[in-house]
Every structure is written in C-alpha cells, then in structure tokens.
Motif scaffolding. Structure first.
Motif, PDB file in Angstrom:
ATOM      1  N   ALA A 189       0.868  -1.176   0.000  1.00  0.00           N
ATOM      2  CA  ALA A 189       0.000   0.000   0.000  1.00  0.00           C
ATOM      3  C   ALA A 189       0.906   1.229   0.000  1.00  0.00           C
ATOM      4  N   MET A 190       0.368   2.353  -0.398  1.00  0.00           N
ATOM      5  CA  MET A 190       1.168   3.568  -0.469  1.00  0.00           C
ATOM      6  C   MET A 190       1.146   4.294   0.876  1.00  0.00           C
ATOM      7  N   HIS A 191       2.291   4.364   1.536  1.00  0.00           N
ATOM      8  CA  HIS A 191       2.362   5.017   2.849  1.00  0.00           C
ATOM      9  C   HIS A 191       1.998   6.497   2.758  1.00  0.00           C
ATOM     10  N   ASP A 192       2.194   7.088   1.598  1.00  0.00           N
ATOM     11  CA  ASP A 192       1.861   8.494   1.388  1.00  0.00           C
ATOM     12  C   ASP A 192       0.361   8.755   1.556  1.00  0.00           C
ATOM     13  N   SER A 193      -0.449   7.700   1.344  1.00  0.00           N
ATOM     14  CA  SER A 193      -1.901   7.836   1.437  1.00  0.00           C
ATOM     15  C   SER A 193      -2.452   7.439   2.795  1.00  0.00           C
ATOM     16  N   PHE A 194      -1.594   7.019   3.706  1.00  0.00           N
ATOM     17  CA  PHE A 194      -2.045   6.702   5.055  1.00  0.00           C
ATOM     18  C   PHE A 194      -2.452   7.998   5.758  1.00  0.00           C
ATOM     19  N   THR A 195      -3.192   7.851   6.837  1.00  0.00           N
ATOM     20  CA  THR A 195      -3.468   9.015   7.679  1.00  0.00           C
ATOM     21  C   THR A 195      -2.150   9.527   8.261  1.00  0.00           C
ATOM     22  N   ALA A 196      -2.178  10.722   8.813  1.00  0.00           N
ATOM     23  CA  ALA A 196      -0.949  11.314   9.353  1.00  0.00           C
ATOM     24  C   ALA A 196      -0.332  10.424  10.434  1.00  0.00           C
TER      25      ALA A 196
END
Length: 567
Positions: A352-359
């Motif tokens: 999964a893309m860590h950039d799209s995780f919540t803060a």
C-alpha cells in the motif's frame, strides 16, 4: 477495527513465535558447522566452494580482518551492479530493449542493493532488463542478506566466547548462510509463489487486447525468484514499480500473508540463536519480547488510525476507514500490518502507499525506521542493532546500582558504550542532516509533490528510509534527480557501514574478555524489568532525537487535519 482484523494480527504473531525456536536451532547448527539434514547434499558443494576460492574454513579471523573482508566483498558487489546497469543495452536477456541506466541512477541503485536498502528511484519493468534484475539485483539480494546475518553471528560470538581474538570467518559465514539457509528456503518459496500466480519466465512482455480494442503491454519476467529473496532477505526491491501492491508480485491474500511471515522469520530466529549460543535461551526470548512490545504498539496505532479514517472522510459519509492507496484484495488490516512489518524489519516492500495513510498511520512506519529498525530489523542488522541498545540499557542499569554493568557474563565497559553510541548516532546525522539541506535547497524542494507538513514528511521519510537501509518510499517525492540520487546514496552507505564497523569493534572487544559468573549484584536480563528498561531506552533516545522533526511533519499534519486543513 474488527475482531477478524485482530485475529489476523494475532495469527501472524503466533506463527512467527512458533517458527522462531526450530529455525533458531537449525541456524545455530549451520553456523556452528554441525551436520544438518541438508549436509549430505550441500556439504560437498560447500567444500568445493572453499577449495576453488582458497578459503580455509577452519581458520578464523580477527574482527578487523573480518570487517575488511566484508567491505572488499561489497566493493566487488557494487562494481557488478553498476557495470551491468550501464551495459544492459548490449547484454542478453533484454526482450524489452531497455537502454543503459544513467550514471547517477546506476550509482544510487548499486549502493542501494549492496547496503540491503533496495531504494528504487526507477520503475523496474520500464528501466531494467531481465539480466539486470537477475545478475545485478536478485544476486545481490542473497549476498547482502547473508552479510547481515554473518555480521550478527560475529557479534553474537563476541558475547558467547571468552578470551579469544577471533569472531569467525566472513567467507565461511556468508557461504553457509547462502547455501544452507537462503537458497533452500527461496527455492521452495519461489515455487509456492509461482503456484499462487506469480510469473517466472524469460519470455517477452505479453501483448494484450483490452475490451475496448486497445493494445496493452503486460510486463512479465523472472519475478518469483526475486520476490522470494527480497522478502526473506528483507531486501524489499520490487521487480515492478508498484512493488508488493502489484498483482504479479503479490497475487493473493495467502501470498500476502506468507510474504509478511517471511519478512520476520529469520530476524526473529536470530534471537533464539543468540540465546542458544550464550547458553541461555531465555536471553533470546527477552530480546524477542522487546521487539514484540514495540511491534504490537506500532500495529495497534496504525490499524486504529487507518480503520478510523479521518474527519474529512467522515464528513463525506465514508466511515469504513481510510482505503486510499490500498488494494481492495488486502483491505485495511493487511495493509496496516504489512506497513508496520516492512518498516520494523528493514524490508522496504510495500503493498500500500504510505503516502496515502493518515498522518498518524504514516508516522508509525517512519518511527519504526528512526528507532534504528531494531524491531526484528533487517536480517542480521536488526539483531546487532538491538544488541547495541541492550548495551546502552545495561550501562544505564549499572549506573543505577553503582557497579560495572554486566551482560551474559561480559563486563560492559567504556569502549563498548562509546562504540554503541557512535553507531547509533549515525542515524540522526544522516536523517536530520540531509533532510535539513533538502527542504531549503531549491532543486530538492522542486521534487516535493505536496506542500506543508506532508511535503516535509515525504523528504524526512526518504532520508529515514535510506539511512535505516529500509528502502520503502513514502511516495510523492521525485527521487530520480542528481541531488537525491547522490545524497540518498551517501545516506545508505553511511547508515549501513558506519554502523557495522563499531558493532564489529564491540564484537572483537567482547570476545577477548573473560566470562564472569553472575553474582548477587548482577542485573537480571531475562525478565520483565529488563524488557521494560530496553524498551524505555529505545523510546527515550528515539523520542529525544526525532520528536522535533516528527512535530514538523505528521504530528502537525494530524492537528491541521482536525482543523479542516489538508495538504
């Protein structure tokens, strides 16, 4: 969060603990030169390798000789990878006709793979030939992983031996690790992945016609063989640009679960090897407990953050959690668990893309790496990294009781503490130093896809991942530039080798010391108090060092999100 989700997490932990002891027993026998069930087949091959290379397997090395051999070995690895990438246009097994890779990208990639980082500023299927993927990357995945385990064994011997000047033989350790551990497991593992639907072919890319009548090129290649060692060896370098989110690198929920298991298996087993070699398996279980506490805390926060989503998603009526950047076939729990595992174990593969995780969900992978990637960590590297923190924790305990600290029968003195601190300080030097430069240098700022704290986190994550030899990317940062290729290469090199040399110096120092029996004043190192002390030392050092940077990135982004501001 759901009960099914927690059951997946619990099942993962149970299987890892169940594999730790038998695999630790096997690895102890391999590195001790004892007979195993594979010896009838592999022992003649091992002896032949020593004969051809002129290695005397019974002749051990001083820690400095061992370290120099390791460094020279990696010089050769660097030249092989760099040469193959620069010449790939004229080399065979290049069905897509890939051209030569640029000098700065070749340099960055070569450093990346010899340091077990596998940071990728390129798309594998659109940049590299099959030969480069096999001879350059897959080949080095085996050797960098074997090197990490060999170095961990050298440090363990330092604790387990007494009044000796040697810590093993680097060439023997690397050969045995590759031959008896990595290759056999990867052969079976790759066949399993092929069964799950992963390509393993030297054939050309496939041309397909879509339902709309358009032509599409589907990249294939020798994928399964690379994925097996990238996961088992905690390398993380993907055959495809999307890494483990790509259906050809991670086809099913079962392949995803097995890949997560393989990332942790060898690192966890090394704790049992340590316990066996120092003569008390409870010592190994105590270290694994430290890793487990930190791991479960990270999983809980990440799973909670992603399952709850954000206030902005709630305002849109989306209450099922944050699915942005995640594969539907894995869902929130498997994506959150994978993110914590891969950053706790210095793997770098992502589904999964860590950039799209919540803060807050994206902050935990960042913290995992900043703590030194000692929560299981990279194969071998996690073990010797954890032992450095154990030395500091024992030193703190000694100060508390006013006596010279001891650990598994060895006095921890000024030399060991200085070397441990020298190794640990490498992380903030590279992470914070290069991040500070990148966020003010115009050419580097231009590579940031987002403004504000999220953009800052992208840069911080890149240098954290590089220095910690993780290799995962936060995404959103254009890293294939001259500036980032060179600076990230320097961070990867320093983060790997400037940590190894002090660790090997500790190994040599401890091996030369006499073993002393425990006394009434010896601090117990197998119970809950010891586990709590080590966890506390790790968190305090990480918190004091990196909290200001985290406050400028994910923490302020979380607070701004609650106020309705997005970046």
């Amino acid at each position: 969060m759901t009960m099914i989700g927690w059951l997946q997490i619990i099942l993962f932990c149970v299987v890892i603990v169940a594999l730790t002891k038998p695999l630790g027993w096997y690895m102890t026998r391999v590195f001790g030169g004892e007979r195993t069930f594979l010896s009838p087949v592999l022992r003649p091959i091992e002896a032949g390798i020593y004969w051809v290379s002129g290695v005397d397997e019974k002749r051990e090395q001083h820690w400095l000789t061992y370290t120099v051999a390791m460094l020279l070995f990696h010089v050769g690895g660097f030249l092989v990878i760099y040469g193959v990438m620069r010449l790939q246009a004229v080399l065979p097994f290049n069905p897509a006709g890939q051209g030569a890779v640029a000098e700065d990208l070749s340099f960055n990639t070569a450093v990346s793979f010899i340091t077990n980082t596998n940071w990728q500023n390129y798309g594998g299927e659109s940049t590299l030939s099959y030969l480069t993927q096999m001879v350059g990357l897959t080949h080095q995945n085996f050797l960098s992983a074997a090197t990490g385990i060999a170095l961990a064994m050298a440090l363990i011997r330092g604790f387990s031996r007494a009044s000796m000047r040697t810590v093993g033989n680097f060439w023997v350790d690397v050969t045995r690790c590759t031959l008896y551990i990595l290759l056999p497991i990867c052969i079976v593992y790759a066949l399993f992945l092929v069964w799950q639907g992963m390509p393993q072919t030297l054939g050309e890319y496939v041309e397909a016609t879509t339902l709309e009548g358009a032509k599409q090129t589907i990249a294939v290649g020798p994928v399964a063989s690379q994925v097996a060692i990238k996961m088992l060896g905690t390398n993380g370098g993907g055959f495809f640009n999307a890494n483990a989110a790509h259906p050809f690198e991670n086809p099913t929920a079962l392949s995803n679960f097995v890949q997560m298991l393989s990332i942790f298996t060898l690192g966890a087993a090394l704790t049992n090897v340590f316990g066996r070699m120092v003569g008390n398996q409870r010592q190994g279980w105590a270290i694994l407990s430290v890793m487990g506490v930190l791991f479960l805390a990270g999983v809980a926060v990440t799973y909670w953050a992603e399952a709850n989503g954000t206030s902005m998603l709630h305002a849109l009526g989306l209450t099922g959690g944050n699915m942005e950047g995640k594969e539907v076939r894995f869902g929130i729990v498997a994506s959150s668990l994978f993110a914590v595992i891969t950053t706790a174990a210095s793997c770098g593969a992502v589904n999964a893309m860590h950039d799209s995780f919540t803060a807050l969900g994206g902050m935990i992978p960042l913290i995992n790496i900043e703590l030194g990637e000692i929560i299981v960590g990279g194969v071998g590297a996690g073990m010797y990294g954890m032992l450095l923190f154990v030395i500091l924790a024992i030193f703190v305990a000694g100060l508390m009781v006013g006596r010279t600290p001891e650990y598994v029968g060895k006095k921890i003195e000024a030399r060991e503490v200085k070397m441990a601190m020298l190794a640990i300080l490498v992380l903030p030097l590279m992470i914070l130093g290069w991040t500070a430069v990148a966020v003010v240098y115009p050419a580097a700022v231009a590579s940031m896809a987002n403004a504000g704290p999220h953009g800052f986190t992208e840069v911080l994550y890149a240098y954290t991942s590089g220095t910690g030899n993780n290799g995962s990317a936060f995404a959103g940062l254009t890293g294939n530039t001259f500036f980032y290729n060179l600076t990230l290469a320097s961070a990867m090199f320093v983060g790997r080798f400037f940590m190894i040399v002090p660790a090997m110096a500790i190994a040599g120092s401890l091996a030369a010391k006499k073993s002393i029996p425990p006394s009434m004043g010896t601090f117990p190192t197998t119970g809950g108090l010891f586990v709590g002390l080590v966890v506390g030392v790790i968190l305090i050092m990480g918190g004091l060092t990196f909290f200001p940077a985290l406050a400028l990135g994910p923490i302020v982004e979380h607070l701004a999100m609650n106020a309705g501001n997005l970046f």
